[in-house]
Design an enzyme around this catalytic site. Structure first.
Site, PDB file in Angstrom:
ATOM      1  N   GLY A  15       0.794  -1.229   0.000  1.00 11.75           N
ATOM      2  CA  GLY A  15       0.000   0.000   0.000  1.00 11.75           C
ATOM      3  C   GLY A  15       0.826   1.279   0.000  1.00 11.75           C
ATOM      4  N   ILE A  16       0.318   2.258   0.697  1.00 16.75           N
ATOM      5  CA  ILE A  16       0.963   3.566   0.766  1.00 16.75           C
ATOM      6  C   ILE A  16       2.362   3.421   1.367  1.00 16.75           C
ATOM      7  CG2 ILE A  16       0.843   5.821   1.930  1.00 16.75           C
ATOM      8  CD1 ILE A  16      -2.268   5.571   1.734  1.00 16.75           C
ATOM      9  N   ASP A  35       6.343  -4.902   9.458  1.00 11.78           N
ATOM     10  CA  ASP A  35       4.966  -5.181   9.031  1.00 11.78           C
ATOM     11  C   ASP A  35       4.537  -6.540   9.572  1.00 11.78           C
ATOM     12  OD1 ASP A  35       2.531  -5.645   7.383  1.00 11.78           O
ATOM     13  OD2 ASP A  35       3.263  -3.964   6.206  1.00 11.78           O
ATOM     14  N   ASP A  59       4.580  -6.375  14.971  1.00 10.58           N
ATOM     15  CA  ASP A  59       3.282  -5.754  15.223  1.00 10.58           C
ATOM     16  C   ASP A  59       3.555  -4.426  15.932  1.00 10.58           C
ATOM     17  OD1 ASP A  59       0.799  -4.980  16.226  1.00 10.58           O
ATOM     18  OD2 ASP A  59       0.171  -7.046  16.592  1.00 10.58           O
ATOM     19  N   ASN A  86       3.076   4.485   9.668  1.00 12.94           N
ATOM     20  CA  ASN A  86       2.114   4.340   8.574  1.00 12.94           C
ATOM     21  C   ASN A  86       1.116   3.205   8.805  1.00 12.94           C
ATOM     22  OD1 ASN A  86       1.270   4.334   5.523  1.00 12.94           O
ATOM     23  ND2 ASN A  86       2.067   2.265   5.910  1.00 12.94           N
ATOM     24  N   SER A 141      -4.921  11.396   8.383  1.00 14.17           N
ATOM     25  CA  SER A 141      -5.970  11.351   7.360  1.00 14.17           C
ATOM     26  C   SER A 141      -6.680  12.693   7.376  1.00 14.17           C
ATOM     27  CB  SER A 141      -6.973  10.241   7.702  1.00 14.17           C
ATOM     28  OG  SER A 141      -8.096  10.312   6.841  1.00 14.17           O
ATOM     29  N   TYR A 154     -12.375   5.221  13.494  1.00 13.14           N
ATOM     30  CA  TYR A 154     -11.219   5.573  12.669  1.00 13.14           C
ATOM     31  C   TYR A 154     -10.987   7.090  12.678  1.00 13.14           C
ATOM     32  CZ  TYR A 154      -8.251   6.005   8.525  1.00 13.14           C
ATOM     33  OH  TYR A 154      -7.220   6.313   7.670  1.00 13.14           O
ATOM     34  N   PRO A 184      -3.517  12.096   4.190  1.00  9.55           N
ATOM     35  CA  PRO A 184      -3.919  11.770   2.814  1.00  9.55           C
ATOM     36  C   PRO A 184      -5.437  11.827   2.676  1.00  9.55           C
ATOM     37  CG  PRO A 184      -2.636   9.965   3.839  1.00  9.55           C
ATOM     38  CD  PRO A 184      -3.080  10.900   4.930  1.00  9.55           C
TER      39      PRO A 184
HETATM   40  N1  LIG Z   1      -5.944   4.368   1.729  1.00 10.03           N
HETATM   41  C1  LIG Z   1      -6.523   5.500   2.153  1.00 10.03           C
HETATM   42  O1  LIG Z   1      -7.526   5.971   1.594  1.00 10.03           O
HETATM   43  C2  LIG Z   1      -5.961   6.253   3.325  1.00 10.03           C
HETATM   44  C3  LIG Z   1      -6.370   7.583   3.511  1.00 10.03           C
HETATM   45  C4  LIG Z   1      -5.875   8.290   4.592  1.00 10.03           C
HETATM   46  C5  LIG Z   1      -4.977   7.684   5.456  1.00 10.03           C
HETATM   47  N2  LIG Z   1      -4.614   6.381   5.236  1.00 10.03           N
HETATM   48  C6  LIG Z   1      -3.683   5.786   6.194  1.00 10.03           C
HETATM   49  O2  LIG Z   1      -2.509   5.395   5.499  1.00 10.03           O
HETATM   50  C7  LIG Z   1      -1.944   4.258   6.128  1.00 10.03           C
HETATM   51  C8  LIG Z   1      -1.725   3.160   5.096  1.00 10.03           C
HETATM   52  O3  LIG Z   1      -2.970   2.872   4.488  1.00 10.03           O
HETATM   53  P1  LIG Z   1      -3.121   1.850   3.263  1.00 10.03           P
HETATM   54  O4  LIG Z   1      -4.382   2.225   2.584  1.00 10.03           O
HETATM   55  O5  LIG Z   1      -1.847   1.781   2.501  1.00 10.03           O
HETATM   56  O6  LIG Z   1      -3.367   0.497   4.068  1.00 10.03           O
HETATM   57  P2  LIG Z   1      -3.142  -1.017   3.613  1.00 10.03           P
HETATM   58  O7  LIG Z   1      -4.208  -1.770   4.333  1.00 10.03           O
HETATM   59  O8  LIG Z   1      -3.088  -1.115   2.114  1.00 10.03           O
HETATM   60  O9  LIG Z   1      -1.717  -1.361   4.215  1.00 10.03           O
HETATM   61  C9  LIG Z   1      -1.509  -1.317   5.588  1.00 10.03           C
HETATM   62  C10 LIG Z   1      -0.219  -2.060   5.909  1.00 10.03           C
HETATM   63  O10 LIG Z   1      -0.046  -2.005   7.341  1.00 10.03           O
HETATM   64  C11 LIG Z   1       0.197  -3.307   7.830  1.00 10.03           C
HETATM   65  N3  LIG Z   1      -0.302  -3.401   9.203  1.00 10.03           N
HETATM   66  C12 LIG Z   1      -1.587  -3.373   9.635  1.00 10.03           C
HETATM   67  N4  LIG Z   1      -1.638  -3.514  10.969  1.00 10.03           N
HETATM   68  C13 LIG Z   1      -0.360  -3.607  11.399  1.00 10.03           C
HETATM   69  C14 LIG Z   1       0.235  -3.789  12.680  1.00 10.03           C
HETATM   70  N5  LIG Z   1      -0.511  -3.900  13.791  1.00 10.03           N
HETATM   71  N6  LIG Z   1       1.593  -3.858  12.766  1.00 10.03           N
HETATM   72  C15 LIG Z   1       2.357  -3.774  11.644  1.00 10.03           C
HETATM   73  N7  LIG Z   1       1.840  -3.626  10.400  1.00 10.03           N
HETATM   74  C16 LIG Z   1       0.496  -3.553  10.288  1.00 10.03           C
HETATM   75  C17 LIG Z   1      -0.539  -4.234   6.872  1.00 10.03           C
HETATM   76  O11 LIG Z   1      -0.013  -5.563   6.920  1.00 10.03           O
HETATM   77  C18 LIG Z   1      -0.299  -3.548   5.532  1.00 10.03           C
HETATM   78  O12 LIG Z   1       0.927  -3.949   4.937  1.00 10.03           O
HETATM   79  C19 LIG Z   1      -2.914   3.860   7.249  1.00 10.03           C
HETATM   80  O13 LIG Z   1      -2.473   4.419   8.475  1.00 10.03           O
HETATM   81  C20 LIG Z   1      -4.209   4.515   6.830  1.00 10.03           C
HETATM   82  O14 LIG Z   1      -5.051   4.785   7.921  1.00 10.03           O
HETATM   83  C21 LIG Z   1      -5.078   5.654   4.195  1.00 10.03           C
END
Ligand SMILES: NC(=O)c1ccc[n+]([C@@H]2O[C@H](COP(=O)([O-])OP(=O)(O)OC[C@H]3O[C@@H](n4cnc5c(N)ncnc54)[C@H](O)[C@@H]3O)[C@@H](O)[C@H]2O)c1
Length: 250
Positions: A15-16, A35, A59, A86, A141, A154, A184
């Site tokens: 992801g991001i 991760d 974790d 992140n 966010s 959230y 974001p």
């Molecule tokens: N996608 C969006 O629209 C968006 C918008 C605003 C903010 N965000 C924030 O950006 C960040 C990344 O979002 P994303 O959409 O890429 O998410 P995603 O679900 O695609 O990826 C999240 C990653 O975090 C890892 N993860 C989850 N829980 C964990 C833990 N307890 N310990 C270690 N790793 C863990 C997952 O395995 C995964 O690789 C998040 O904090 C999310 O809240 C996302």
């Protein structure tokens, strides 16, 4: 040219977070991915494209695992200069009115999204102090500014993360550590696409109200992260930078 930094990216395997790792690697920084799954494989992909990277299964709410991540970064690269908080629970959330959210769901989101960054910052702090150009970037966010419906846990967790950003900025400036947040907008990340959140959230959450009328993708966020970890951002702290195509104005 500025000295590269060693930067821990939580949730950096996909992801991001992975987009951040790729970009920071291209800028010459060393990457430590923490991760729950896929950390070592993601680090191997980064190494394949010339980035110095390691990955550890960890974790963010486990103090011992995060301490081990910091130790591994120090052993491999001689120190840790940056932490990008992140990892977060978002894409797997069920969207529902707040009265249907159980206390257990509320606490779990708070645990990963607020306790996690707190634990990671504490684990990294001694190393960041030694760095003398430490950087913490929290991935928040824009939902706290918009008061988005059907994800109250959230929204509250990301509001708390912005508040934590300000508090840590005040406490850590004396150690030459800056603490900022990126907010974001709704982004088509791996997790969003896998869970089809883009269809569940509807256009209102997706692009409505944005100046730039298109979907946001992880690549739209990488310029901000590159800047915030740079030496050139040393006088900026406690700030939340909205990167959302002009949806909210802070
Ligand atoms: N996608 C969006 O629209 C968006 C918008 C605003 C903010 N965000 C924030 O950006 C960040 C990344 O979002 P994303 O959409 O890429 O998410 P995603 O679900 O695609 O990826 C999240 C990653 O975090 C890892 N993860 C989850 N829980 C964990 C833990 N307890 N310990 C270690 N790793 C863990 C997952 O395995 C995964 O690789 C998040 O904090 C999310 O809240 C996302």
């Amino acid at each position: 040219m500025e000295q590269p930094k060693t930067i821990i990216v939580t949730g950096g395997a996909s992801g991001i977070g992975y987009a951040f790792c790729e970009h920071l690697g291209q800028l010459g920084h060393q990457i430590v991915i923490a991760d729950l799954r896929g950390a070592e494989e993601a680090a191997a992909r980064l190494r394949g494209s010339g980035t110095k990277a390691i990955g550890l299964k960890a974790d963010v709410v486990d103090e011992e695992e995060m301490a081990a991540v910091v130790r591994a970064g120090e052993e491999e690269f001689g120190g840790v200069d940056g932490l990008i908080n992140n990892a977060g629970l978002f894409t797997t959330l069920e969207l529902k009115p707040f009265e249907q959210i159980s206390s257990h769901e509320w606490m779990r989101v708070m645990e990963v999204n607020t306790l996690g960054p707190f634990i990671c910052a504490k684990a990294a702090l001694p190393a960041l102090r030694r760095s003398s150009r430490g950087r913490v970037v929290n991935i928040a966010s824009t939902v706290p500014m918009k008061g988005t419906a059907n994800m109250a846990h959230y929204v509250a967790s990301k509001g708390a993360l912005i508040a934590l950003t300000r508090s840590l900025a005040r406490e850590l400036a004396r150690d030459s550590i800056t603490v900022n947040a990126i907010a974001p907008g709704f982004t088509l990340s791996d997790g969003v696409l896998q869970t089809e959140l883009q269809n569940r959230i509807g256009n209102n959450g997706r692009t409505a109200g944005r100046c730039i009328q298109r979907d946001q993708v992880p690549a739209d966020l990488v310029g901000a992260i590159g800047f915030l970890v740079s030496d050139g951002a040393a006088f900026m702290t406690g700030q939340t930078m909205a990167v959302d195509g002009g949806g909210v104005f802070l």
